[in-house]
Design a protein around this motif. Structure first.
Motif, PDB file in Angstrom:
ATOM      1  N   VAL A 122      32.480  40.141  39.127  1.00 40.67           N
ATOM      2  CA  VAL A 122      32.721  38.706  39.286  1.00 40.67           C
ATOM      3  C   VAL A 122      34.045  38.395  38.594  1.00 40.67           C
ATOM      4  CG1 VAL A 122      31.822  36.397  38.775  1.00 40.67           C
ATOM      5  CG2 VAL A 122      30.224  38.301  39.138  1.00 40.67           C
ATOM      6  N   ARG A 123      35.010  37.896  39.343  1.00 39.37           N
ATOM      7  CA  ARG A 123      36.306  37.588  38.728  1.00 39.37           C
ATOM      8  C   ARG A 123      37.075  36.598  39.593  1.00 39.37           C
ATOM      9  NH1 ARG A 123      38.532  43.736  39.318  1.00 39.37           N
ATOM     10  NH2 ARG A 123      38.446  43.907  41.581  1.00 39.37           N
ATOM     11  N   GLY A 124      38.256  36.197  39.111  1.00 36.53           N
ATOM     12  CA  GLY A 124      39.045  35.182  39.799  1.00 36.53           C
ATOM     13  C   GLY A 124      39.634  35.706  41.101  1.00 36.53           C
ATOM     14  N   CYS A 168      41.580  51.995  35.029  1.00 43.71           N
ATOM     15  CA  CYS A 168      40.598  51.933  33.934  1.00 43.71           C
ATOM     16  C   CYS A 168      39.411  51.066  34.346  1.00 43.71           C
ATOM     17  CB  CYS A 168      41.241  51.349  32.683  1.00 43.71           C
ATOM     18  SG  CYS A 168      42.736  52.220  32.214  1.00 43.71           S
ATOM     19  N   SER A 169      39.717  49.955  35.006  1.00 45.29           N
ATOM     20  CA  SER A 169      38.663  49.027  35.406  1.00 45.29           C
ATOM     21  C   SER A 169      37.680  49.708  36.363  1.00 45.29           C
ATOM     22  CB  SER A 169      39.305  47.814  36.073  1.00 45.29           C
ATOM     23  OG  SER A 169      38.314  46.927  36.512  1.00 45.29           O
ATOM     24  N   VAL A 170      38.231  50.438  37.326  1.00 52.22           N
ATOM     25  CA  VAL A 170      37.361  51.099  38.309  1.00 52.22           C
ATOM     26  C   VAL A 170      36.512  52.182  37.617  1.00 52.22           C
ATOM     27  CG1 VAL A 170      37.371  52.610  40.338  1.00 52.22           C
ATOM     28  CG2 VAL A 170      38.810  50.557  40.306  1.00 52.22           C
ATOM     29  N   VAL A 202      26.533  43.305  35.256  1.00 52.06           N
ATOM     30  CA  VAL A 202      27.853  42.670  35.385  1.00 52.06           C
ATOM     31  C   VAL A 202      28.680  42.955  34.142  1.00 52.06           C
ATOM     32  CG1 VAL A 202      27.008  40.790  36.846  1.00 52.06           C
ATOM     33  CG2 VAL A 202      27.018  40.498  34.364  1.00 52.06           C
ATOM     34  N   ARG A 203      29.952  42.641  34.268  1.00 47.11           N
ATOM     35  CA  ARG A 203      30.803  42.731  33.083  1.00 47.11           C
ATOM     36  C   ARG A 203      31.762  41.570  33.056  1.00 47.11           C
ATOM     37  NH1 ARG A 203      35.175  42.679  35.715  1.00 47.11           N
ATOM     38  NH2 ARG A 203      35.969  44.437  36.911  1.00 47.11           N
ATOM     39  N   PHE A 204      32.069  41.103  31.833  1.00 50.22           N
ATOM     40  CA  PHE A 204      33.149  40.149  31.662  1.00 50.22           C
ATOM     41  C   PHE A 204      34.248  40.934  30.966  1.00 50.22           C
ATOM     42  CE2 PHE A 204      35.161  36.823  28.884  1.00 50.22           C
ATOM     43  CZ  PHE A 204      35.937  36.284  29.895  1.00 50.22           C
ATOM     44  N   ALA A 205      35.470  40.874  31.533  1.00 52.34           N
ATOM     45  CA  ALA A 205      36.513  41.805  31.083  1.00 52.34           C
ATOM     46  C   ALA A 205      37.810  41.081  30.708  1.00 52.34           C
ATOM     47  CB  ALA A 205      36.777  42.820  32.198  1.00 52.34           C
ATOM     48  N   PRO A 206      37.803  40.367  29.598  1.00 52.14           N
ATOM     49  CA  PRO A 206      39.028  39.652  29.220  1.00 52.14           C
ATOM     50  C   PRO A 206      40.093  40.591  28.656  1.00 52.14           C
ATOM     51  CG  PRO A 206      37.375  39.404  27.510  1.00 52.14           C
ATOM     52  CD  PRO A 206      36.712  40.177  28.620  1.00 52.14           C
ATOM     53  N   SER A 207      41.343  40.195  28.824  1.00 51.01           N
ATOM     54  CA  SER A 207      42.441  40.918  28.177  1.00 51.01           C
ATOM     55  C   SER A 207      42.741  40.155  26.886  1.00 51.01           C
ATOM     56  CB  SER A 207      43.689  40.901  29.052  1.00 51.01           C
ATOM     57  OG  SER A 207      43.362  41.395  30.330  1.00 51.01           O
ATOM     58  N   PRO A 208      42.741  40.842  25.755  1.00 56.43           N
ATOM     59  CA  PRO A 208      42.957  40.109  24.496  1.00 56.43           C
ATOM     60  C   PRO A 208      44.437  39.846  24.246  1.00 56.43           C
ATOM     61  CG  PRO A 208      42.531  42.400  24.029  1.00 56.43           C
ATOM     62  CD  PRO A 208      42.477  42.263  25.523  1.00 56.43           C
ATOM     63  N   LEU A 232      47.081  52.209  33.915  1.00 52.25           N
ATOM     64  CA  LEU A 232      47.047  50.749  34.090  1.00 52.25           C
ATOM     65  C   LEU A 232      45.625  50.249  34.276  1.00 52.25           C
ATOM     66  CD1 LEU A 232      50.206  51.270  35.504  1.00 52.25           C
ATOM     67  CD2 LEU A 232      49.872  48.802  35.253  1.00 52.25           C
ATOM     68  N   TYR A 233      45.486  48.960  34.041  1.00 57.15           N
ATOM     69  CA  TYR A 233      44.194  48.278  34.148  1.00 57.15           C
ATOM     70  C   TYR A 233      43.387  48.690  35.380  1.00 57.15           C
ATOM     71  CZ  TYR A 233      41.680  44.607  36.601  1.00 57.15           C
ATOM     72  OH  TYR A 233      40.801  43.944  37.406  1.00 57.15           O
ATOM     73  N   HIS A 234      44.054  48.760  36.552  1.00 56.20           N
ATOM     74  CA  HIS A 234      43.319  48.991  37.806  1.00 56.20           C
ATOM     75  C   HIS A 234      42.451  50.240  37.743  1.00 56.20           C
ATOM     76  CE1 HIS A 234      45.758  45.900  39.605  1.00 56.20           C
ATOM     77  NE2 HIS A 234      46.785  46.460  39.003  1.00 56.20           N
ATOM     78  N   ASP A 278      42.502  35.648  42.051  1.00 59.57           N
ATOM     79  CA  ASP A 278      43.814  36.283  41.889  1.00 59.57           C
ATOM     80  C   ASP A 278      43.683  37.811  41.936  1.00 59.57           C
ATOM     81  OD1 ASP A 278      42.333  35.781  39.552  1.00 59.57           O
ATOM     82  OD2 ASP A 278      44.069  36.051  38.245  1.00 59.57           O
ATOM     83  N   HIS A 279      42.449  38.300  41.923  1.00 61.31           N
ATOM     84  CA  HIS A 279      42.238  39.752  41.987  1.00 61.31           C
ATOM     85  C   HIS A 279      41.872  40.257  43.381  1.00 61.31           C
ATOM     86  CE1 HIS A 279      42.667  40.889  37.777  1.00 61.31           C
ATOM     87  NE2 HIS A 279      42.069  39.763  37.454  1.00 61.31           N
ATOM     88  N   VAL A 280      41.869  39.361  44.366  1.00 62.02           N
ATOM     89  CA  VAL A 280      41.392  39.771  45.692  1.00 62.02           C
ATOM     90  C   VAL A 280      42.183  40.969  46.240  1.00 62.02           C
ATOM     91  CG1 VAL A 280      41.208  39.077  48.119  1.00 62.02           C
ATOM     92  CG2 VAL A 280      40.375  37.561  46.343  1.00 62.02           C
ATOM     93  N   LEU A 330      30.459  43.336  27.751  1.00 59.20           N
ATOM     94  CA  LEU A 330      31.722  42.695  27.371  1.00 59.20           C
ATOM     95  C   LEU A 330      32.738  43.826  27.238  1.00 59.20           C
ATOM     96  CD1 LEU A 330      33.586  40.424  26.501  1.00 59.20           C
ATOM     97  CD2 LEU A 330      32.688  40.633  24.177  1.00 59.20           C
ATOM     98  N   ARG A 331      33.700  43.813  28.135  1.00 59.58           N
ATOM     99  CA  ARG A 331      34.696  44.886  28.162  1.00 59.58           C
ATOM    100  C   ARG A 331      36.049  44.305  27.771  1.00 59.58           C
ATOM    101  NH1 ARG A 331      35.947  46.925  33.943  1.00 59.58           N
ATOM    102  NH2 ARG A 331      37.878  45.744  33.770  1.00 59.58           N
ATOM    103  N   ILE A 332      36.650  44.862  26.767  1.00 61.88           N
ATOM    104  CA  ILE A 332      37.952  44.359  26.323  1.00 61.88           C
ATOM    105  C   ILE A 332      39.029  45.194  27.012  1.00 61.88           C
ATOM    106  CG2 ILE A 332      39.424  43.928  24.314  1.00 61.88           C
ATOM    107  CD1 ILE A 332      36.875  42.175  24.366  1.00 61.88           C
ATOM    108  N   ASP A 333      39.792  44.532  27.874  1.00 61.22           N
ATOM    109  CA  ASP A 333      40.832  45.216  28.654  1.00 61.22           C
ATOM    110  C   ASP A 333      42.126  45.279  27.838  1.00 61.22           C
ATOM    111  OD1 ASP A 333      39.001  45.471  30.655  1.00 61.22           O
ATOM    112  OD2 ASP A 333      40.060  44.245  32.131  1.00 61.22           O
ATOM    113  N   ASP A 334      42.183  46.279  26.981  1.00 59.05           N
ATOM    114  CA  ASP A 334      43.311  46.347  26.053  1.00 59.05           C
ATOM    115  C   ASP A 334      44.158  47.604  26.249  1.00 59.05           C
ATOM    116  OD1 ASP A 334      41.312  48.010  25.176  1.00 59.05           O
ATOM    117  OD2 ASP A 334      41.099  47.129  23.197  1.00 59.05           O
TER     118      ASP A 334
HETATM  119  N1  GLU Z   1      41.331  41.899  32.345  1.00 59.04           N
HETATM  120  C1  GLU Z   1      41.332  41.411  33.689  1.00 59.04           C
HETATM  121  C2  GLU Z   1      41.657  39.949  33.698  1.00 59.04           C
HETATM  122  O1  GLU Z   1      41.448  39.285  32.678  1.00 59.04           O
HETATM  123  C3  GLU Z   1      39.964  41.670  34.278  1.00 59.04           C
HETATM  124  C4  GLU Z   1      39.823  41.444  35.691  1.00 59.04           C
HETATM  125  C5  GLU Z   1      38.493  42.010  36.155  1.00 59.04           C
HETATM  126  O2  GLU Z   1      37.489  41.342  35.905  1.00 59.04           O
HETATM  127  O3  GLU Z   1      38.486  43.119  36.675  1.00 59.04           O
HETATM  128  O4  GLU Z   1      42.161  39.431  34.662  1.00 59.04           O
END
Ligand code: GLU
Length: 449
Positions: free
Chosen positions: A201-203, A187-189, A5-11, A183-185, A205-207, A39-43
């Protein structure tokens, strides 16, 4: 299959309960399956991303006890993204678009006015090389869209069950900005592919993003991970969880509210599940019970009061060795003994309350007693039981006071409490007396009288 898994916060902001919850659930799931976590930093948004926020996120996760097996910044992976972009362009899956944002907005309005879904009309897809050259000569720079295939997109979400979208009813997503940055999309893929992520695993709002991501996975590599979209949480009244509730930043929950990390994990790991919310001092125990099947689709309500209740229970289960150093630091480095901790622990909701107990017991306290109570205090001082104080001392003393004075109720308790502690309320006297000790109790009573 091993879980990755990854947790991918935007800083771009501090961690709040919402994204802390995503991190916690991601981690609990990984722990449950002895999995691996990135831990992936979405920057990719270089302007809004801040290094100090990345550091704050890492600090918050570490405080929660959430570790990671690998760590990466999207901004350091641009070369890899560029390679994939070239491939997608060559495959005709990325196409250049020249509309300005004003033009796009106008198109949207026209479509909405005609009661049509505002789906991008792919006008740029049919531009001839001459028309493109003309735009370029005008100084326009293209942004690039991903060409979705017009077919159904279906996945079996671990929380939402079967989810269906129709590619024909979706706008081709923009994946590259006018300045050439991805864009994030996209890079994330690419990251999810390269790091062999098995579960995203994410919120929720990303469906809708997921629908287009699935086609990107297929266009780049073919293997699509599993998805679990968590319902977003609301405040206790069912409203949107927002900054309005000020203290919901993780740092504030820790530094201002004084909650223990297990409190946050216990609540967030169970909120919105069919399991009861319980305090877990050892968070590995909650991991053992974790299952996406237990999550409902409804919006769970986050009640900060629940944190207070849970925190007290966590504190009551906290052994001395786990807090010894923190307690000592709280009281200016003084040596705190286990007996003291055990005596006050049942009365503590948050660790910082310990300091009040310490002060009440060890002083300094300023004793003020009303003149009309002085004689009474002199009397009770003379009735103080002999020998070392224990939990039974208060009862023995109380019996003696009752049979030797005519005071009862508040008139009896309040002057004694004030003479001993300088305060009108506080811990029960039976617990307090042994902590104050006979010598200090006598001193305080004499001072008050
Ligand atoms: N950086 C995105 C966010 O914080 C990550 C979403 C995801 O987990 O793909 O919403």
């Amino acid at each position: 299959m091993s879980v990755r898994v990854r947790f991918a916060p935007s800083p771009t902001g501090l961690m709040h309960v919402g994204n802390a919850r995503t991190a916690i659930i991601c981690w609990l799931f990984a722990q449950r399956h002895k999995g691996w976590m990135l831990l992936r930093i979405d920057d990719t948004d270089l302007e809004r991303s801040k290094d100090e926020l990345t550091e704050a996120i890492k600090r918050d996760l570490t405080w929660l006890g959430i570790g990671w097996d690998d760590y990466v910044h999207q901004k350091h992976r641009m070369a890899r993204y560029t390679d994939v972009i070239e491939k997608l362009k060559a495959d005709g899956r990325l196409y250049a678009c020249y509309e300005t944002s004003e033009e796009l907005e106008l198109k949207r309005k026209v479509m909405l006015g005609r009661k049509m879904a505002p789906v991008y009309d792919r006008a740029s897809l049919s531009l001839t090389p001459e028309q493109k050259a003309k735009y370029e000569a005008e100084g326009r720079k293209p942004h690039w869209r991903f060409k979705l295939e017009h077919r159904p997109i279906v996945w079996n979400d671990l929380i939402r069950g079967e989810v269906k979208f129709d590619g024909a009813l979706m706008s081709d997503p923009v994946l590259i900005r006018e300045d050439g940055s991805p864009l994030y999309h996209l890079c994330s893929v690419i990251d999810d592919i390269d790091y062999k992520i098995t579960h995203v695993v994410r919120g929720e709002d990303h469906v809708s993003n997921t629908a287009s991501h699935i086609q990107m996975f297929e266009a780049i590599e073919g293997k699509v991970p599993h998805f679990a979209h968590l319902p977003l949480i609301s405040d206790a009244e069912g409203g949107k969880l927002s900054k309005r509730l000020g203290s919901l930043g993780l740092q504030d929950l820790r530094d201002i509210e004084g909650f223990e990390p297990q409190t946050i994990i216990s609540l967030m790991g169970r909120l919105g599940t069919s399991d009861p919310i319980e305090p877990f001092y050892d968070v590995q125990e909650i991991a053992k019970t974790f299952d996406f099947d237990k999550f409902g689709r409804g919006t769970p309500k986050f009640d900060a009061e629940e944190l207070v209740r849970l925190n007290a229970k966590i504190i009551h289960a906290t052994p001395f060795r786990a807090v010894k150093d923190r307690l000592s630091a709280m009281v200016g480095g003084a040596a705190v003994d286990e007996g003291f901790w055990e005596a006050v622990r049942p009365n503590i909701e948050r660790l910082r309350d310990f300091k009040d107990w310490w002060t009440v017991a060890k002083g300094p306290v300023s004793i003020v007693v009303a003149p009309e109570d002085r004689e009474f205090i002199t009397k009770v001082a003379s009735l103080l039981p002999a020998g070392e104080f224990s939990k039974e001392t208060w009862n023995a003393w109380l019996t003696a006071i009752k049979s030797n004075t005519d005071r009862k109720g508040k008139a009896l308790f309040m002057p004694i409490r004030k003479a001993l502690t300088g305060m009108e309320h506080g811990p029960e006297l039976d617990a307090l007396l042994p902590l104050i000790g006979r010598e200090r109790a006598l001193e305080r009573l004499q001072e008050a009288a």
